[in-house]
Write a protein that holds these residues in place. Sequence first.
Motif, PDB file in Angstrom:
ATOM      1  N   LYS A  72       0.831  -1.197   0.000  1.00 24.64           N
ATOM      2  CA  LYS A  72       0.000   0.000   0.000  1.00 24.64           C
ATOM      3  C   LYS A  72       0.868   1.250   0.000  1.00 24.64           C
ATOM      4  N   LYS A  73       0.447   2.240  -0.729  1.00 23.77           N
ATOM      5  CA  LYS A  73       1.208   3.468  -0.881  1.00 23.77           C
ATOM      6  C   LYS A  73       1.174   4.355   0.365  1.00 23.77           C
ATOM      7  N   ASP A  74       0.283   4.067   1.308  1.00 26.52           N
ATOM      8  CA  ASP A  74       0.199   4.913   2.498  1.00 26.52           C
ATOM      9  C   ASP A  74       1.116   4.439   3.626  1.00 26.52           C
ATOM     10  N   TYR A  75       1.861   3.372   3.414  1.00 35.05           N
ATOM     11  CA  TYR A  75       2.830   2.919   4.407  1.00 35.05           C
ATOM     12  C   TYR A  75       4.155   3.667   4.224  1.00 35.05           C
ATOM     13  N   VAL A  76       4.856   3.883   5.332  1.00 35.56           N
ATOM     14  CA  VAL A  76       6.179   4.505   5.293  1.00 35.56           C
ATOM     15  C   VAL A  76       7.151   3.664   6.107  1.00 35.56           C
TER      16      VAL A  76
END
Length: 147
Positions: A72-76
Amino acid sequence: VQGGMQTYGLNYTETYAPVVTWFSIRLLLIIAIMQNWTVRQVDFVMAYTQAPIEQDMYMKLPPGVSTAFGDKKDYVLKLQQNLYGQKQAGRVWNQFLVNKLRALGFEQSKVDECVFYRGTTIFIVYVDDGLVFDTSGKNLDDFIQEL
């Protein structure tokens, strides 16, 4: 983390890292030649990544990397070491190296802050490279092992 996207005061506060003067390099090389000293060049491989990070930093997942939770692109990711490209990376690396040299008993020159000495050994720092001078090759080998 992308260096160009860092915000002053939020992601970093200082960026200055000293560099040895060309005068010091030339002077020490001339003395080494005249006195028949041993000289070695040192390259710190991936130097900036060896210095501890000084504040919490996060980066987006690189393309093609996934986690146990998916890609997912919202993980960092929270960084544990500095990266090349950070505005403060050179300064943090320099501080790390200076502290290491002091712990090994080196004193910092009052004339050029990138020149260090201990006994007959002289070490000069140029970003992530260095030159080591000594009257004995054995002392140089021991010093390089200490680093």
